[in-house]
Design an enzyme around this catalytic site. Structure first.
Site, PDB file in Angstrom:
ATOM      1  N   HIS A  17       0.865  -1.185   0.000  1.00 35.98           N
ATOM      2  CA  HIS A  17       0.000   0.000   0.000  1.00 35.98           C
ATOM      3  C   HIS A  17       0.898   1.231   0.000  1.00 35.98           C
ATOM      4  O   HIS A  17       1.244   1.772   1.058  1.00 35.98           O
ATOM      5  CB  HIS A  17      -0.922   0.000   1.231  1.00 35.98           C
ATOM      6  CG  HIS A  17      -1.933   1.105   1.226  1.00 35.98           C
ATOM      7  ND1 HIS A  17      -3.291   0.883   1.220  1.00 35.98           N
ATOM      8  CD2 HIS A  17      -1.792   2.459   1.216  1.00 35.98           C
ATOM      9  CE1 HIS A  17      -3.936   2.042   1.219  1.00 35.98           C
ATOM     10  NE2 HIS A  17      -3.034   3.014   1.217  1.00 35.98           N
ATOM     11  N   ARG A  73       3.435  16.614 -14.996  1.00 32.71           N
ATOM     12  CA  ARG A  73       2.773  17.236 -16.140  1.00 32.71           C
ATOM     13  C   ARG A  73       3.116  16.633 -17.499  1.00 32.71           C
ATOM     14  O   ARG A  73       2.529  17.019 -18.508  1.00 32.71           O
ATOM     15  CB  ARG A  73       3.077  18.744 -16.147  1.00 32.71           C
ATOM     16  CG  ARG A  73       2.589  19.418 -14.875  1.00 32.71           C
ATOM     17  CD  ARG A  73       2.748  20.905 -14.898  1.00 32.71           C
ATOM     18  NE  ARG A  73       2.358  21.504 -13.623  1.00 32.71           N
ATOM     19  CZ  ARG A  73       2.364  22.810 -13.373  1.00 32.71           C
ATOM     20  NH1 ARG A  73       2.732  23.660 -14.315  1.00 32.71           N
ATOM     21  NH2 ARG A  73       2.009  23.256 -12.177  1.00 32.71           N
ATOM     22  N   HIS A 199      -9.754   1.351  -0.882  1.00 33.03           N
ATOM     23  CA  HIS A 199      -9.607   1.959   0.440  1.00 33.03           C
ATOM     24  C   HIS A 199     -10.978   1.951   1.122  1.00 33.03           C
ATOM     25  O   HIS A 199     -12.000   2.168   0.471  1.00 33.03           O
ATOM     26  CB  HIS A 199      -9.167   3.416   0.338  1.00 33.03           C
ATOM     27  CG  HIS A 199      -7.753   3.621  -0.100  1.00 33.03           C
ATOM     28  ND1 HIS A 199      -7.213   3.038  -1.217  1.00 33.03           N
ATOM     29  CD2 HIS A 199      -6.772   4.390   0.435  1.00 33.03           C
ATOM     30  CE1 HIS A 199      -5.951   3.426  -1.351  1.00 33.03           C
ATOM     31  NE2 HIS A 199      -5.662   4.258  -0.365  1.00 33.03           N
ATOM     32  N   GLU A 202     -10.956   4.104   6.808  1.00 32.46           N
ATOM     33  CA  GLU A 202      -9.843   4.903   7.336  1.00 32.46           C
ATOM     34  C   GLU A 202     -10.388   6.100   8.105  1.00 32.46           C
ATOM     35  O   GLU A 202     -10.102   6.286   9.284  1.00 32.46           O
ATOM     36  CB  GLU A 202      -8.940   5.367   6.193  1.00 32.46           C
ATOM     37  CG  GLU A 202      -7.770   6.223   6.638  1.00 32.46           C
ATOM     38  CD  GLU A 202      -6.956   6.778   5.469  1.00 32.46           C
ATOM     39  OE1 GLU A 202      -5.876   7.326   5.738  1.00 32.46           O
ATOM     40  OE2 GLU A 202      -7.406   6.677   4.310  1.00 32.46           O
ATOM     41  N   ASP A 280       2.122   3.987   2.714  1.00 29.09           N
ATOM     42  CA  ASP A 280       1.107   4.890   2.175  1.00 29.09           C
ATOM     43  C   ASP A 280       1.720   6.006   1.312  1.00 29.09           C
ATOM     44  O   ASP A 280       1.890   5.825   0.117  1.00 29.09           O
ATOM     45  CB  ASP A 280       0.242   5.447   3.304  1.00 29.09           C
ATOM     46  CG  ASP A 280      -1.128   5.901   2.830  1.00 29.09           C
ATOM     47  OD1 ASP A 280      -1.497   5.594   1.682  1.00 29.09           O
ATOM     48  OD2 ASP A 280      -1.843   6.559   3.609  1.00 29.09           O
TER      49      ASP A 280
END
Length: 348
Positions: A17, A73, A199, A202, A280
């Site tokens: 994750h 970008r 997810h 949380e 994370d």
């Protein structure tokens, strides 16, 4: 903790994750901010980024996260980010990682899905060549962008189907983003062989985890720590061996949990819920996967034997093919044996 810190540093690991853009190091973020100076609020000074990444709540985290996303970008930015993230994981003895990628965020900034996938695949190949690390992709829907983002994410996943793609996810804020609305997209992704890793649980309660399981067919849950609020859900996760991808420092930094002392990791493990330890968005939270292992060791009162089991769990809960999984488990076993062969005390 000295010996344990050293042990964790060299322990072969899997990371399940970790967000693609959220793994951009301060060096990369500062370089990109400098390149696009005048069009971003992100500091171009590495020393100022730690202060910039001080979040008041989860919504504030998402706001600043999207500011960093806006620095990616063109396809070269994507390649550089991906390759450098792989290098940082390699330096922490990560042998296998499933990166959560959000192609929609780049596509809406003008990068075509084909170019996006070509960039991450080239970085994956180069990282394997240079460091021996294996990367896989989870393409996730940014939930705050709604159904259109889900359509676009599924389309690029199925039209491009990059070799490293193994799973389909759902990220972003949970509050105001019901999981069931994304069921049709997960149904198609799963029918096409992608694994389900949304997810849930949380920043919202246990019902969100139920929704992820019942509506989205979740095989693993991103975070899922609020499951502890529902004993029936805890039993279900344990009985059906549905793993939670736990990221302790992230939960503190986004204020999902007030203090480490209040973190439900130990209670979940005691109840038999399978878990893996993950990082994370590590630079944004001032952490690393190695640091998360140390935090988990403290919360669970583990020694080297215990953290080795954490590493094995990360491999077992991964979507790595069986041959690779067995090879990585064997490497973990060999590391442990060699450590003790040097006369180290396994109780430390």
């Amino acid at each position: 903790m000295g010996d344990l810190t050293e042990y964790i540093a060299g322990l072969p690991k899997a990371e399940l994750h970790v967000h693609h853009v959220g793994s951009a190091s301060p060096k990369i973020v500062a370089e990109l901010a400098s390149r696009y100076e005048g069009t971003t609020t992100v500091p171009a000074d590495e020393t100022k980024l730690a202060e910039y990444f001080t979040f008041t709540d989860f919504r504030h985290f998402i706001e600043l996260y999207l500011n960093v996303v806006d620095l990616i970008r063109d396809p070269q930015d994507i390649y550089t980010l991906t390759y450098e993230v792989a290098g940082e994981l390699h330096r922490q003895a990560v042998r296998y990682a499933e990166l959560t990628c959000t192609p929609y965020s780049s596509m809406k900034r003008g990068i075509q899905g084909a170019a996006y996938c070509e960039a991450i695949e080239q970085a994956r190949s180069d990282a394997r060549r240079d460091w021996g690390i294996e990367l896989r992709w989870c393409f996730d829907i940014p939930g705050e962008s709604g159904i259109y983002a889900a359509e676009q994410t599924l389309q690029v996943a199925l039209d491009q189907r990059p070799d490293g793609l193994i799973s389909f996810g759902l990220g972003g804020p949970e509050i105001g983003v019901p999981r069931p609305q994304f069921k049709p997209f997960f149904d198609v992704a799963r029918a096409e062989g992608l694994r389900s890793v949304p997810h849930a649980g949380e920043t919202t309660g246990a019902q969100t985890v139920w929704d992820a399981i019942e509506a989205l067919g979740a095989e693993r849950i991103g975070h899922g720590i609020r499951s502890i609020e529902d004993p029936k859900l805890v039993d279900y996760l344990a009985d059906n061996q549905i793993p939670l991808e736990v990221c302790p420092t992230s939960n503190i930094r986004t204020r999902a949990v007030a203090t480490l002392a209040e973190h439900p990791l130990a209670a979940l493990v005691a109840a038999g819920v399978p878990i893996s330890i993950n990082s994370d968005d590590p630079p944004m939270f001032g952490t690393t996967l190695c640091r998360e292992y140390a935090v988990a060791a403290e919360l669970l009162e583990l020694n080297t034997v215990g953290v080795t089991e954490l590493a094995r769990a990360g491999v077992r809960h991964s979507f790595l093919a069986e041959e690779g999984r067995q090879a990585l488990l064997a490497e973990i076993d060999a590391y442990e044996i060699n450590w003790y062969a040097e006369g180290r005390d396994p109780r430390h």
